[in-house]
Each structure stands twice: as C-alpha cells, then as structure tokens.
Motif scaffolding. Structure first.
Motif, PDB file in Angstrom:
ATOM      1  N   PHE A   1       6.002 -22.917  90.790  1.00 22.43           N
ATOM      2  CA  PHE A   1       6.369 -22.692  92.192  1.00 22.43           C
ATOM      3  C   PHE A   1       7.172 -23.865  92.750  1.00 22.43           C
ATOM      4  O   PHE A   1       8.133 -23.671  93.508  1.00 22.43           O
ATOM      5  N   VAL A   2       6.799 -25.098  92.399  1.00 21.88           N
ATOM      6  CA  VAL A   2       7.531 -26.277  92.876  1.00 21.88           C
ATOM      7  C   VAL A   2       8.959 -26.269  92.333  1.00 21.88           C
ATOM      8  O   VAL A   2       9.927 -26.518  93.076  1.00 21.88           O
ATOM      9  N   SER A   3       9.123 -25.972  91.055  1.00 21.64           N
ATOM     10  CA  SER A   3      10.461 -25.919  90.467  1.00 21.64           C
ATOM     11  C   SER A   3      11.287 -24.796  91.082  1.00 21.64           C
ATOM     12  O   SER A   3      12.497 -24.941  91.289  1.00 21.64           O
TER      13      SER A   3
ATOM     14  N   VAL B   1      -6.416 -13.100  92.621  1.00 22.64           N
ATOM     15  CA  VAL B   1      -5.656 -13.875  91.637  1.00 22.64           C
ATOM     16  C   VAL B   1      -4.480 -13.055  91.105  1.00 22.64           C
ATOM     17  O   VAL B   1      -3.409 -13.601  90.810  1.00 22.64           O
ATOM     18  N   SER B   2      -4.645 -11.746  91.008  1.00 26.78           N
ATOM     19  CA  SER B   2      -3.569 -10.887  90.500  1.00 26.78           C
ATOM     20  C   SER B   2      -2.336 -10.940  91.389  1.00 26.78           C
ATOM     21  O   SER B   2      -1.198 -10.928  90.891  1.00 26.78           O
TER      22      SER B   2
ATOM     23  N   TYR C   1       4.930 -21.336  99.319  1.00 27.81           N
ATOM     24  CA  TYR C   1       4.006 -22.250  99.979  1.00 27.81           C
ATOM     25  C   TYR C   1       2.603 -21.647 100.114  1.00 27.81           C
ATOM     26  O   TYR C   1       1.605 -22.365 100.000  1.00 27.81           O
ATOM     27  N   VAL C   2       2.517 -20.332 100.350  1.00 26.31           N
ATOM     28  CA  VAL C   2       1.201 -19.690 100.428  1.00 26.31           C
ATOM     29  C   VAL C   2       0.489 -19.781  99.077  1.00 26.31           C
ATOM     30  O   VAL C   2      -0.700 -20.130  99.005  1.00 26.31           O
ATOM     31  N   CYS C   3       1.212 -19.490  98.008  1.00 25.37           N
ATOM     32  CA  CYS C   3       0.612 -19.561  96.670  1.00 25.37           C
ATOM     33  C   CYS C   3       0.255 -21.000  96.304  1.00 25.37           C
ATOM     34  O   CYS C   3      -0.797 -21.245  95.695  1.00 25.37           O
ATOM     35  N   LEU C   4       1.115 -21.949  96.671  1.00 25.49           N
ATOM     36  CA  LEU C   4       0.818 -23.351  96.394  1.00 25.49           C
ATOM     37  C   LEU C   4      -0.453 -23.792  97.114  1.00 25.49           C
ATOM     38  O   LEU C   4      -1.304 -24.494  96.531  1.00 25.49           O
TER      39      LEU C   4
ATOM     40  N   TYR D   1       1.288 -12.178  90.097  1.00 26.37           N
ATOM     41  CA  TYR D   1       2.507 -11.380  90.201  1.00 26.37           C
ATOM     42  C   TYR D   1       3.638 -12.188  90.827  1.00 26.37           C
ATOM     43  O   TYR D   1       4.780 -12.179  90.327  1.00 26.37           O
ATOM     44  N   LEU D   2       3.341 -12.894  91.913  1.00 29.18           N
ATOM     45  CA  LEU D   2       4.356 -13.729  92.563  1.00 29.18           C
ATOM     46  C   LEU D   2       4.788 -14.869  91.645  1.00 29.18           C
ATOM     47  O   LEU D   2       5.971 -15.237  91.600  1.00 29.18           O
ATOM     48  N   LEU D   3       3.849 -15.417  90.896  1.00 24.92           N
ATOM     49  CA  LEU D   3       4.171 -16.458  89.921  1.00 24.92           C
ATOM     50  C   LEU D   3       5.186 -15.951  88.906  1.00 24.92           C
ATOM     51  O   LEU D   3       6.186 -16.619  88.597  1.00 24.92           O
ATOM     52  N   MET D   4       4.935 -14.755  88.383  1.00 29.65           N
ATOM     53  CA  MET D   4       5.823 -14.211  87.366  1.00 29.65           C
ATOM     54  C   MET D   4       7.188 -13.861  87.942  1.00 29.65           C
ATOM     55  O   MET D   4       8.202 -13.961  87.239  1.00 29.65           O
TER      56      MET D   4
END
Length: 495
Positions: A394-396, A68-69, A424-427, A73-76
């Motif tokens: 991620f979509v935005s 999840v970390s 796309y991987v995170c989504l 990180y990619l989210l942030m």
C-alpha cells in the motif's frame, strides 16, 4: 528513482529497469498464472488453520474472514496496478525501491524473505500432520525432510515445472472443495428436510452460540485469518516470468474476491453446519474431522490427500516467491553475492539452496516440538510480518500514484478503487492489527511476534547500512548480462 515530493515535474520518465529481472525466462502461461493465483488464495490456512479458530470463535469466524477479505481484495488491486505498470520478479520489493527508497526496499525484502522462509517451515509442519493421519507412528520430521528435498529439487529444474506443480495442485484443491461444499449442503438438507440420520443441520450455526467465544475472540483469531491469505500476493512475483502479464494478471486478481467468498466463507459455513464447532481442533484438518464423523473412512483419507496436496502447493509457492525476492535483493547488493546466481534454466539456484538450508533448521524445530505445535508457533511468530508485507504494498502504491499524478511515470487502466482513501483506510487497519498481535497477551505466544519484530527491524536497518557501504566500496554484483545504463536506473538513494 524514489519519489521526492519537492522535485519539480519533468515529464514522463523512462520505465524503471530492475537488474534483478536479468536471467529469467518468460515461461508461465495464462492458465498457470490463474492457477497460481488460486493456489495462493487457497492453502494450508484454509485446510488446517481454520480448525482451531472455528473451535475458538464458532461460526462467527465468518465475520473475521469477511473483514480481512475486503482488505485482501483492495491489496490485490493495488498490487495488480503496480504489476500492470511494470511486471517484475522483484514484485513489491522492486516497487518499494522505485517509489519509496532503497532502505525501505531492503527492509521490506528481508522481512518478506524471512517471512516466506518461516511460513515455508509452517507449511512443512502442516504436511507432516497430514502424513501422520495415515501413519501416526512416523516422526513428523521425516515426511517434512522428504517433501523439502523433492520440492527444492523440482524448483531447481525449471520455473515451468513449478508452474505445472501449482496448476495440478490448485486443480485438485478446487475440485475437492467444490465437491466437499456440494456434499456438505446435501447432508444438511437431507438432515433438515428428510430427517436423515446425521448431526449435520443448519441449527449447528447457533446451537452452541454463533460467537461461542465472544466478540473479542473474533479479533484474537485474526492472526490466523491473516495467515490463511499469506500466499495470495505471490501471483505478483510470478508476473515477472509470465508470458502475457497484461492480460493474465487482471483476470487472476479480479477473481480473487469470488474465490475467497466461495472457498473460505462457504467452507466455514458448511463445516459449521456439519458439526458443532467445538468438535474441531488444530490437531487435524477440519475437513478430515467433518468427513470422519460420517463413519466412511475412505472419505476422510481422500480429503487428507487433498489437504496434503495443498501443503505441498504451499511449500512450493512460498519457496518460489522467497528465492526470487532474495535474488532481487542480491542483484542490488543487499543480500549475499551467492544468492544472485541464476542457472542457465532461468532458476535462481543460489537463493534456492540457501532457503533449503533454512528449511533444514525448521525441520529440526519440527523434530523438537512436534509438527502440530511447530505449526502454531510459526503462525504466531510470522503473522505480523505478513501484515508488514501488505503495508509495504500500500505504501509503494501511494508513491506510484503520486508519480503518476506528477507525470513522472505512466498510469494504467487497471486501478485500485477509491485510492488514495482506500490506501489509508487499509493501512490504518493493518497497523492497528499489527500492534494488537504484538501486544495481545491473551495469546500464550504473543511475545514471539514482538521479539521477532524488534529483532528483524533492528537487524534490517543495520544490514542496510552494511550493504550500502559494501556497494559504495565494491559496486553492484556482476550478473553476466547487465548493461551500464541499467545500473544508473536502479537508483542508489541512501535514504
């Protein structure tokens, strides 16, 4: 203006102006932004939430946090890229409106407002658990009510006071965790090397099995892991009131992964070595459990004060984000008009009072179920909504990158690594985890997320149609200092 892949490129467009940013003051300094980021990364999910999950999964819980970390990180980084492009108090709701559609912004905004309000109740419930450590005879709803009244009162005064509370709370949390980690390592080394009389030992990592509940449990506990990071994105909301977001935001976001590795992974390792993980539970903070085993009562009391501070910080942070996103929705005619009001101090007072009313309903839940049980119920119900909020970011971001590629908006140097593949991987990961949480029948509360998901998705789509017709008939609410040009750039797309 939402992205339309069929629209021909017309060159760079003027920067989108969000009318939801009107009335705020740039009051948060660089240090406060850094500490708000720490406060979001380290909260009640660490101090209370990992106790039950440690008992269920064993030391292998580290693996769930590592997975999840990476996503966090990619989210942030994705959120950071959007923030540098355009700092706004509307954060991912505003970006959803600009790069996807008004409908998506409405759904995203209301899901997150409900999530933040419900998570705030969870933080209040956790706060009551900590107070009962000292005074178990006090009903949990009493400290919850007092805390809610004090925190709402402070937020009504000014955003600067919110920043001060988060700064000091984050400082206390960080100092306590660092001292705990240092003391825990010393105890483990003393027991293993010098044969000191303590149960602390590296062997506790495997004495009962590394993954005591099996591999599947590592997936089962991920809803709790997600909840641990549920406030990490709040720093994106604070960018709209930051004095210098272009400088402070990259620093705050880049240090997220280091804080996660040190605080979460380090804490789980030390807790697992101090005691066999079967001795932890969700009834109290695992830090308090570990320190109480040393038979030094003062240590457990001190740590309980620290986790109490973390709960106060969590309530403060979720309240801050919730009211600003609600006000952003109101500014676009997507929430009750009363929530659009901003005081002369730059505080969205209308939204703040409304969320306080919701907290009072949550306190009734605490009264009916008890504080510890209420915390678990809240966690089960809102974990999937946390994931939806992350999905929307991620979509935005995908929509933003598409417009950058077409020359419609400006790009920035602070970028999400590997995009759009990482998007796309995170989504895919977040969607699969959402489906698992909603249909995980091994969880006695599994249907809470499913029912809540159906209700809120249906409700938000109906609500959007109602708000769209209301805006078409009555126009956008008056904010006091808006200009006609700004109305044109907010977009009225009805997709």
């Amino acid at each position: 203006m939402p992205f339309d892949p069929k629209e021909p490129a017309t060159g760079p467009m003027p920067t989108y102006q969000d009318r939801g940013d009107e009335g705020y003051k740039k009051s948060l300094g660089n240090l406060q932004i850094q500490m708000i980021a720490i406060g979001g990364a380290v909260g009640v999910g660490l101090f209370l939430g990992i106790g039950q999950r440690l008992a269920a999964a064993g030391p292998a819980l580290i693996l769930s946090y590592l997975v999840v970390s990476v996503v966090v990180y990619l989210l942030m980084r994705a959120l950071g890229e959007l923030v540098i492009y355009r700092p706004t108090t509307g954060a991912w709701v505003s970006y959803a409106r600009e790069f996807v559609s008004n409908r998506f912004a409405f759904i995203t905004g209301w899901i997150y407002v409900v999530l933040a309000a419900v998570a705030g109740v969870g933080e209040i419930a956790a706060l009551a658990v900590y107070v009962q450590f000292w005074w178990p005879e006090i009903p949990g709803w009493i400290p919850s009510l007092v805390a809610a009244m004090v925190i709402v009162g402070c937020n009504l005064l000014s955003v600067r006071l919110y920043g001060h509370i988060e700064t000091w709370a984050a400082f206390i949390k960080v100092l306590a965790i660092l001292l705990f980690l240092a003391a825990g390592i010393i105890l483990v080394v003393a027991g293993d090397v010098f044969n000191a009389p303590t149960v602390a030992s590296v062997t506790n990592l495997w004495s009962e099995g590394f993954a005591t509940g099996g591999v599947l449990v590592l997936v089962v506990v991920m809803s709790g892991v997600v909840f641990s990071f549920s406030a990490i994105e709040i720093v994106g909301v604070s960018a709209g009131e930051a004095k210098d977001p272009e400088k402070s935001m990259p620093r705050a976001i880049n240090s997220v992964v280091l804080r996660i590795a040190l605080f979460y992974i380090g804490s789980i390792l030390v807790l697992s070595m101090l005691l066999p993980t079967s001795q932890y539970s969700g009834d109290e903070s695992p830090f308090v459990t570990a320190l109480a085993s040393l038979n030094i009562p003062a240590l457990a009391g001190i740590m309980n004060f620290v986790v109490l501070t973390a709960a106060i910080s969590g309530v403060n942070a979720t309240l801050y984000a919730c009211v600003r996103l609600l006000r952003n929705l109101a500014a676009h005619g997507q929430a009750p008009k009363v929530t659009a009001k901003v005081s002369h101090r730059g505080v969205p007072s209308g939204a703040l009072i409304c969320i306080f009313g919701f907290d009072l309903l949550g306190i009734i839940l605490i009264y009916a179920l008890g504080a510890a049980h209420a915390f678990e119920v809240v966690l089960s119900a809102c974990a999937v909504f946390i994931l939806f909020g992350w999905i929307s970011i991620f979509v935005s971001h995908i929509g933003y990158r598409r417009q950058v590629a077409r020359g419609q908006v400006r790009g920035v140097s602070f970028k999400l690594p590997g995009a759009p593949v990482t998007n796309y991987v995170c989504l895919a990961f977040l969607v699969l985890l959402s489906l698992y949480i909603m249909f995980d029948m091994t969880n006695p509360h599994w249907y809470y997320s499913l029912i809540a998901g159906i209700v809120i998705l249906v409700g938000t789509n109906i609500g959007y149609e109602i708000s769209k017709r209301h805006v078409a008939k009555h126009g956008l609410p008056e904010l006091g200092r808006s200009h006609p040009a700004e109305h044109d750039m907010t977009g009225t797309d009805a997709r």
